[in-house]
Design an enzyme around this catalytic site. Structure first.
Site, PDB file in Angstrom:
ATOM      1  N   PHE A  85       0.845  -1.186   0.000  1.00 20.18           N
ATOM      2  CA  PHE A  85       0.000   0.000   0.000  1.00 20.18           C
ATOM      3  C   PHE A  85       0.882   1.237   0.000  1.00 20.18           C
ATOM      4  O   PHE A  85       1.917   1.277   0.662  1.00 20.18           O
ATOM      5  CB  PHE A  85      -0.900   0.035   1.245  1.00 20.18           C
ATOM      6  CG  PHE A  85      -1.878  -1.097   1.300  1.00 20.18           C
ATOM      7  CD1 PHE A  85      -3.102  -1.002   0.661  1.00 20.18           C
ATOM      8  CD2 PHE A  85      -1.569  -2.261   1.978  1.00 20.18           C
ATOM      9  CE1 PHE A  85      -4.006  -2.061   0.699  1.00 20.18           C
ATOM     10  CE2 PHE A  85      -2.456  -3.322   2.023  1.00 20.18           C
ATOM     11  CZ  PHE A  85      -3.686  -3.215   1.387  1.00 20.18           C
ATOM     12  N   ILE A 107       2.489  -7.558   4.717  1.00 17.66           N
ATOM     13  CA  ILE A 107       1.986  -6.297   4.184  1.00 17.66           C
ATOM     14  C   ILE A 107       3.156  -5.333   4.111  1.00 17.66           C
ATOM     15  O   ILE A 107       3.981  -5.269   5.022  1.00 17.66           O
ATOM     16  CB  ILE A 107       0.879  -5.731   5.096  1.00 17.66           C
ATOM     17  CG1 ILE A 107      -0.298  -6.710   5.146  1.00 17.66           C
ATOM     18  CG2 ILE A 107       0.446  -4.337   4.629  1.00 17.66           C
ATOM     19  CD1 ILE A 107      -1.276  -6.430   6.250  1.00 17.66           C
ATOM     20  N   GLU A 108       3.221  -4.599   3.011  1.00 20.25           N
ATOM     21  CA  GLU A 108       4.227  -3.547   2.840  1.00 20.25           C
ATOM     22  C   GLU A 108       3.502  -2.214   2.755  1.00 20.25           C
ATOM     23  O   GLU A 108       2.469  -2.102   2.101  1.00 20.25           O
ATOM     24  CB  GLU A 108       5.011  -3.754   1.540  1.00 20.25           C
ATOM     25  CG  GLU A 108       5.917  -2.581   1.201  1.00 20.25           C
ATOM     26  CD  GLU A 108       6.468  -2.615  -0.221  1.00 20.25           C
ATOM     27  OE1 GLU A 108       7.321  -1.776  -0.525  1.00 20.25           O
ATOM     28  OE2 GLU A 108       6.022  -3.463  -1.025  1.00 20.25           O
ATOM     29  N   ILE A 109       4.054  -1.219   3.422  1.00 23.98           N
ATOM     30  CA  ILE A 109       3.595   0.161   3.263  1.00 23.98           C
ATOM     31  C   ILE A 109       4.803   0.923   2.743  1.00 23.98           C
ATOM     32  O   ILE A 109       5.905   0.793   3.288  1.00 23.98           O
ATOM     33  CB  ILE A 109       3.124   0.777   4.599  1.00 23.98           C
ATOM     34  CG1 ILE A 109       2.146  -0.146   5.334  1.00 23.98           C
ATOM     35  CG2 ILE A 109       2.545   2.164   4.360  1.00 23.98           C
ATOM     36  CD1 ILE A 109       0.809  -0.321   4.682  1.00 23.98           C
TER      37      ILE A 109
END
Length: 180
Positions: free
Chosen positions: A81, A125-127
């Site tokens: 994201f 999850i990657e931000i």
């Protein structure tokens, strides 16, 4: 021999994640990531829930996740994201007591910063601030200035003959009709 044409795709419909407890996972995705739960067809035989946010639909499906607890590794598969402030992301992850790792990628002086963490079922999850990195199409000589937030007009100019705006608008209208 002529190569067959690619499949007639328009856009990504949804992402799915297998989770042990859909209610608990939905709480994580709504409270931590800001997704909103939407109506899911009641005819499905398997338990789950649907969420929407940031231009995508996320389907959580009850099952036996194949993932096991393991160290965070930015090279593992993940969902990414775009964020407006990685410092704020780090602060809020700390507020939730969610462990994370940071990484940076540099390409020709442009730095992309990344924060990686797991959901409750060890889906990574990657931000990131990945729209710092320009996109350079390899099949045509065209460069977009923003990876994640390129204006539709730039996409249309780069891919003559493909009406990216229509594809986007149709999928958004289709998605909005399902929400009503």
């Amino acid at each position: 021999m002529r190569k067959p044409a690619p499949l007639p795709l328009q856009s990504i419909s949804h992402l799915s994640r297998v989770v042990r407890d859909p209610e608990r996972a939905a709480a994580f995705y709504t409270e931590v990531l800001g997704f909103t739960e939407i109506k899911r067809p009641s005819s499905f035989e398997v338990e789950g829930c649907w969420l929407i946010g940031y231009g995508i639909s996320l389907h959580l499906i009850k099952g036996s996740p194949v993932r096991q607890r393991r160290p965070l590794n930015p090279s593992d598969d993940h969902t990414s994201f775009q964020a407006t402030s990685l410092e704020e992301v780090e602060r809020r992850l700390s507020d939730f007591s969610i462990p994370f790792v940071k990484a940076n990628v540099e390409e020709h002086g442009v730095v992309v910063s990344q924060v990686f963490f797991h959901d409750l079922d060890y889906n990574m999850i990657e931000i990131c601030n990945c729209d710092n990195l320009p996109i350079e199409l390899l099949s045509e000589k065209c460069q977009l200035s923003r990876a994640c937030t390129a204006p539709l007009e730039a996409l249309q100019a780069c891919k003559a003959g493909i009406n990216a705006g229509m594809h986007f608008d149709k999928s958004r209208v289709h998605m909005l009709r399902h929400l009503q």
